[in-house]
Design a protein around this motif. Structure first.
Motif, PDB file in Angstrom:
ATOM      1  N   CYS A 134      66.073 143.018  52.997  1.00  0.00           N
ATOM      2  CA  CYS A 134      67.497 143.095  52.618  1.00  0.00           C
ATOM      3  C   CYS A 134      67.673 142.763  51.139  1.00  0.00           C
ATOM      4  O   CYS A 134      68.526 143.351  50.460  1.00  0.00           O
ATOM      5  N   VAL A 137      66.705 146.062  49.346  1.00  0.00           N
ATOM      6  CA  VAL A 137      67.567 147.218  49.596  1.00  0.00           C
ATOM      7  C   VAL A 137      68.942 147.044  48.952  1.00  0.00           C
ATOM      8  O   VAL A 137      69.452 147.959  48.280  1.00  0.00           O
ATOM      9  N   VAL A 138      69.554 145.879  49.130  1.00  0.00           N
ATOM     10  CA  VAL A 138      70.915 145.685  48.606  1.00  0.00           C
ATOM     11  C   VAL A 138      70.960 145.795  47.077  1.00  0.00           C
ATOM     12  O   VAL A 138      71.836 146.493  46.542  1.00  0.00           O
ATOM     13  N   LEU A 141      70.817 149.395  46.153  1.00  0.00           N
ATOM     14  CA  LEU A 141      72.082 150.064  46.440  1.00  0.00           C
ATOM     15  C   LEU A 141      73.144 149.723  45.395  1.00  0.00           C
ATOM     16  O   LEU A 141      73.938 150.592  44.994  1.00  0.00           O
ATOM     17  N   THR A 144      72.266 151.743  42.338  1.00  0.00           N
ATOM     18  CA  THR A 144      72.541 153.163  42.586  1.00  0.00           C
ATOM     19  C   THR A 144      74.039 153.445  42.558  1.00  0.00           C
ATOM     20  O   THR A 144      74.490 154.466  42.020  1.00  0.00           O
ATOM     21  N   GLY A 145      74.808 152.515  43.119  1.00  0.00           N
ATOM     22  CA  GLY A 145      76.261 152.692  43.118  1.00  0.00           C
ATOM     23  C   GLY A 145      76.831 152.743  41.716  1.00  0.00           C
ATOM     24  O   GLY A 145      77.659 153.624  41.397  1.00  0.00           O
ATOM     25  N   TRP A 157      66.542 152.357  39.712  1.00  0.00           N
ATOM     26  CA  TRP A 157      67.035 151.747  40.950  1.00  0.00           C
ATOM     27  C   TRP A 157      66.181 150.580  41.439  1.00  0.00           C
ATOM     28  O   TRP A 157      66.673 149.670  42.117  1.00  0.00           O
ATOM     29  N   GLY A 333      73.364 141.373  44.246  1.00  0.00           N
ATOM     30  CA  GLY A 333      72.581 142.101  45.237  1.00  0.00           C
ATOM     31  C   GLY A 333      71.507 141.254  45.888  1.00  0.00           C
ATOM     32  O   GLY A 333      71.385 141.217  47.115  1.00  0.00           O
TER      33      GLY A 333
END
Length: 480
Positions: A134, A137-138, A141, A144-145, A157, A333
């Motif tokens: 986690c 991944v977070v 993300l 990427t956002g 990323w 994140g």
């Protein structure tokens, strides 16, 4: 104070709806052998973390003063055999060569965790693995956002995904805050899983122009390394030249050369053979870890962290989509990912938190994991290799994100510092002086007999002192 939970991440009984249910304890007390190994390993990493901090400061000073020209000349100086495609700059030797030592140690750590550490037991491994995943991944993300929303470059990323254990321990040393052994083990395991994720990502996403023959030759070298090691062949004069050949072939293959380091670390034997007191992996790690923490990583930081800091650069960090994604990926994140992963592991495995700790402690470790210095700097260089300006901006964002994560972790840790001191005192107390902390001997009858003898001796001494004091009082009250 409540005594630390005697469970060691094992199972604990509790009553629920009138029935007895086995529940896993999160952050339970470590076995004594694991605790001793952890303390020795992190002691070296803490010293390395202090050197890493110093190297980063020196790099920033040199890059932002009149020494910047000299600094850039040294970084850009090339040497090495051109025929072997190894005529590299000093900065590239640090990135591709010295960091291989770091990843070699990371490979050994991962192998040991899988064989004898936290990751050997699926139930105990669930928490750090879920938290680490986690925590990778977070941040990805988040980056990427921001990149998609602002039209930024998506290649970065993976930058905010890694945790730098040495830098985190250096921050703890500066803050003067000690962590209970269970939290230190969690932080180390997080970093180990992060390192594995990072090396897989580097190998898959940041390798280009693969030379199949060079890669196959490197794999053949790794097979020879494994064969000689498991046949009991000893001697640095065998393995150092072989390791250099494997590294050079991996570099020539187009796969990032540090993959060779982690592969060799994973090939070492972590189990004990008859007559051995330590495994070959543990022995080699004991020899190489100081080289990694004290030399390789600080030198990499010296040549990677030197970015220009100006008002415009700082403004760009908080306005450009790539750099904002890195900063918030590390700060928010990683914190939300690691904390959320731990909470999910507790929620869906019906595990319970060690009663001596609180979720604020997990938040502190999650914030510390946002310090992503070494590997994040490496991925910054790989992701934006064709754009030096964006590379420097990404590095500045890594520094800023790591700094903010350190500040957040420091605030939470300071609020819990008194609790940690109490827990550490309990973990280290050895009243009977046998070299084993008392907390590990509560089920040993001989320990209680020794303590009884000690208390009886103290009681006898106090009775003697009472008699002496009483006799003195009678003498003082007598006739002159």
């Amino acid at each position: 104070m409540t005594a630390p939970n005697p469970d060691t991440g094992h199972e604990n009984e509790s009553r629920e709806n009138g029935s007895r249910e086995r529940r896993t304890v999160l952050f339970g007390r470590l076995p004594l052998g694991e605790r001793t190994f952890l303390a020795d390993a992190l002691r070296t990493e803490t010293v390395g973390g202090m050197l890493l901090l110093a190297a980063a400061v020196v790099a920033l000073v040199m890059a932002n003063t009149g020494l910047s020209g000299f600094y850039e000349d040294v970084k850009g100086f090339h040497f090495g055999p051109e025929a072997l495609h190894l005529n590299l700059s000093v900065a590239d030797w640090a990135k591709d060569g010295l960091l291989t030592v770091f990843f070699f140690v990371a490979g050994i750590e991962l192998k040991r965790e899988l064989v004898a550490g936290e990751l050997r037991d699926p139930k105990a491994a669930a928490l750090p693995i879920v938290s680490a995943l986690c925590g990778m991944v977070v941040p990805a993300l988040v980056y990427t956002g921001f990149a998609l929303g602002g039209g930024g470059d998506l290649k970065g990323w993976a930058i905010p995904m890694a945790t730098d254990i040495a830098f985190a321990l250096g921050v703890l040393a500066v803050l003067g805050t000690g962590l209970p052994s269970a939290l230190r083990a969690f932080l180390l395991t997080l970093a180990v899983v992060d390192d594995l994720g990072a090396i897989i990502i580097i190998a898959i996403f940041y390798s280009a122009g693969i030379s199949v023959w060079a890669l196959l030759a490197s794999v053949a070298g790794l097979a020879l390394f494994w064969f000689l090691h498991h046949r009991g062949v000893r001697g640095w004069y065998v393995y150092v030249p072989l390791a250099l050949v494997i590294w050079a072939l991996m570099h020539a293959s187009g796969v990032h050369a540090t993959v060779a380091g982690v592969a060799m670390g994973l090939l070492l034997r972590c189990t004990l053979a008859p007559g051995e007191k330590t495994s070959p992996a543990e022995h080699i790690e004991h020899l190489v870890r100081p080289l990694s923490a004290g030399l390789a990583v600080p030198l990499f930081a010296l040549f990677a962290a030197g970015v220009g800091i100006s008002e415009k650069a700082l403004r760009d960090v908080f306005t450009q989509p790539e750099t904002l994604g890195v900063v918030l990926g590390l700060l928010a994140g990683k914190t939300l990912g690691v904390f959320g992963g731990a909470w999910l592991a507790a929620r869906f495995t019906k595990a319970e938190l060690n009663r001596d700790l609180a979720w604020a402690d997990v938040l502190a470790i999650a914030a510390l994991s946002g310090i992503g210095f070494t590997v994040s700097l490496l991925i910054s260089e790989l992701a934006f290799s064709g754009d030096p300006g964006l590379t420097d901006e990404a590095k500045a964002a890594v520094l800023m994100g790591s700094l903010l994560a350190a500040v957040l972790a420091g605030v939470v840790l300071k609020l819990r510092a008194k609790k940690y001191r109490s827990l550490l005192e309990d973990e280290d107390r050895d009243e009977d002086g046998d070299g084993i902390p008392d907390i590990y001997e509560q089920d040993n009858p001989e320990y209680h007999l020794r303590m009884a003898a000690l208390h009886e001796a103290k009681a006898a001494e106090h009775r003697r002192l009472a008699e002496v004091a009483g006799a003195r009082d009678v003498s003082d009250d007598g006739p002159a």
